[in-house]
Design an enzyme around this catalytic site. Structure first.
Site, PDB file in Angstrom:
ATOM      1  N   PRO A  51    -114.728  28.134 -27.622  1.00  0.00           N
ATOM      2  CA  PRO A  51    -114.112  28.866 -28.745  1.00  0.00           C
ATOM      3  C   PRO A  51    -113.572  27.927 -29.829  1.00  0.00           C
ATOM      4  CG  PRO A  51    -113.417  29.811 -26.652  1.00  0.00           C
ATOM      5  CD  PRO A  51    -114.138  28.515 -26.324  1.00  0.00           C
ATOM      6  N   TYR A  52    -112.948  26.818 -29.401  1.00  0.00           N
ATOM      7  CA  TYR A  52    -112.451  25.842 -30.376  1.00  0.00           C
ATOM      8  C   TYR A  52    -113.611  25.254 -31.185  1.00  0.00           C
ATOM      9  CZ  TYR A  52    -110.463  21.523 -32.243  1.00  0.00           C
ATOM     10  OH  TYR A  52    -110.078  20.503 -33.080  1.00  0.00           O
ATOM     11  N   MET A  53    -114.700  24.907 -30.490  1.00  0.00           N
ATOM     12  CA  MET A  53    -115.848  24.335 -31.185  1.00  0.00           C
ATOM     13  C   MET A  53    -116.446  25.336 -32.185  1.00  0.00           C
ATOM     14  SD  MET A  53    -115.914  21.258 -30.122  1.00  0.00           S
ATOM     15  CE  MET A  53    -117.439  20.738 -30.912  1.00  0.00           C
ATOM     16  N   LYS A  91    -114.207  25.389 -35.275  1.00  0.00           N
ATOM     17  CA  LYS A  91    -114.428  24.212 -36.125  1.00  0.00           C
ATOM     18  C   LYS A  91    -115.788  24.330 -36.844  1.00  0.00           C
ATOM     19  CE  LYS A  91    -111.771  21.342 -36.414  1.00  0.00           C
ATOM     20  NZ  LYS A  91    -110.545  21.350 -37.284  1.00  0.00           N
TER      21      LYS A  91
END
Lengths: 215, 215
Positions: free
Chosen positions: B129-131, B134
């Site tokens: 999810p973070y990737m 970004k």
């Protein structure tokens, strides 16, 4: 048109399956996440394909290959976390858009949410992460080369549709039966006034076909 | 240049504050979320402004007004949920980009993550999810009119920097001290080879200034 429906097992999706089964103009292939969902659809005479929105663009392109129009009515649902909101409602949607570009789809109809285009409107919303995901998925679709229609319904109701709606670039609030959302999507497919357009949708006084012609 | 640093209280942010305080070329204004963070910075002689990445574009534009370059090194951190990933790492970043466009900022340097541009590389990542957040923030910056640099560091280390790195359009894996990430960001500000460019960054054998000149 050959329609590929992503999210055929959802609440709007089920209305779309029924309407498309009754249609003389369109044929339907339903994309679902699980094998048993596909089996159930096939038993009702619906062509179905299994693919996961958390998979690769290539997997999705394979599943939608040969379709004229993609309808995206999938959602991660209210019972999963914001990780799925990011990975399904945003990244899954954008991968579907990229897959549709790859296969040269003629049309892409996105089910969004009222005011998803207007960040200030959901600044204090309890479903702000969902709204943000829809916001960016819609932006990706607008930035694509696809002939898109983005339908942004108000609060979704399970009561029977009336066939009458209000559509506009920006509406403040309102609700609409899921059945009328599905009818509006089907009516959009060949309505040129909806090509590369986005609009909010709530219940109203105008027949769906007429409302779309007046866009 | 007048630098506005978003995320001055983060781990890379603290290195950036120190480097910019020592700089003869640049002046610094630090943007932080909480009043007490601003007070602590002011006590160390750093100009500071309080603004929230979950606030409006207008709030952010007010906070960054008058800056030449924006450095975005904020992150929701590993201890919050994916809702904050969506609202800070994605929506907060994009609102900062929109605010920078509004104020006519000359430069925008984004701290991203190695391979954020390459979806296949994080298909099975535990921080998918973070990737994804970004990925979409970077895409929004690339689509903007800003003169951007997107720095995508590998695994972040707290050990002292070496001043030597490897930079390239796509690297498979590697790690880099946070101090060297901060140095690379500062060195990018006036290096034309980094204008409207994105690159992965890991530790290596080449002095930072030379590595950027070879981009």
């Amino acid at each position: 048109m050959k329609i590929l429906l992503i999210g055929a097992n959802g609440q709007i999706g089920k209305h779309l399956v029924q309407l498309l089964q009754e249609s003389d103009e369109h044929s339907l292939k339903a994309m679902v996440r699980r094998e048993e969902q596909a089996e159930a659809l096939k038993e009702s005479g619906v062509e179905a394909v299994v693919a996961n929105l958390e998979g690769s663009v290539e997997e999705l392109a394979g599943a939608i290959e040969g379709s004229d129009a993609i309808i995206f009515s999938a959602g991660s649902g209210g019972n999963t976390g914001a990780d799925k909101t990011l990975l399904v409602d945003l990244d899954g949607a954008v991968k579907s858009i990229e897959a549709a570009e790859q296969i040269g789809a003629k049309r892409f109809v996105m089910v969004s949410a009222i005011n998803a285009n207007n960040r200030d409107a959901w600044a204090d919303s309890p479903i702000k992460p969902y709204m943000a995901a829809k916001h960016y998925a819609d932006k990706a679709l607008i930035a694509s080369d696809l002939n898109y229609t983005i339908v942004r319904p108000g609060g979704l109701l399970n009561e029977p549709g009336t066939g009458k709606v209000t559509v506009a670039e920006n509406l403040t609030r309102g609700s609409v039966p899921r059945e009328d959302v599905a009818r509006t999507i089907i009516a959009s497919l060949n309505e040129e006034k909806t090509y590369r357009q986005s609009f909010d949708l709530i219940s109203g006084d105008i027949l769906i076909a007429d409302a779309l012609k007046n866009l």
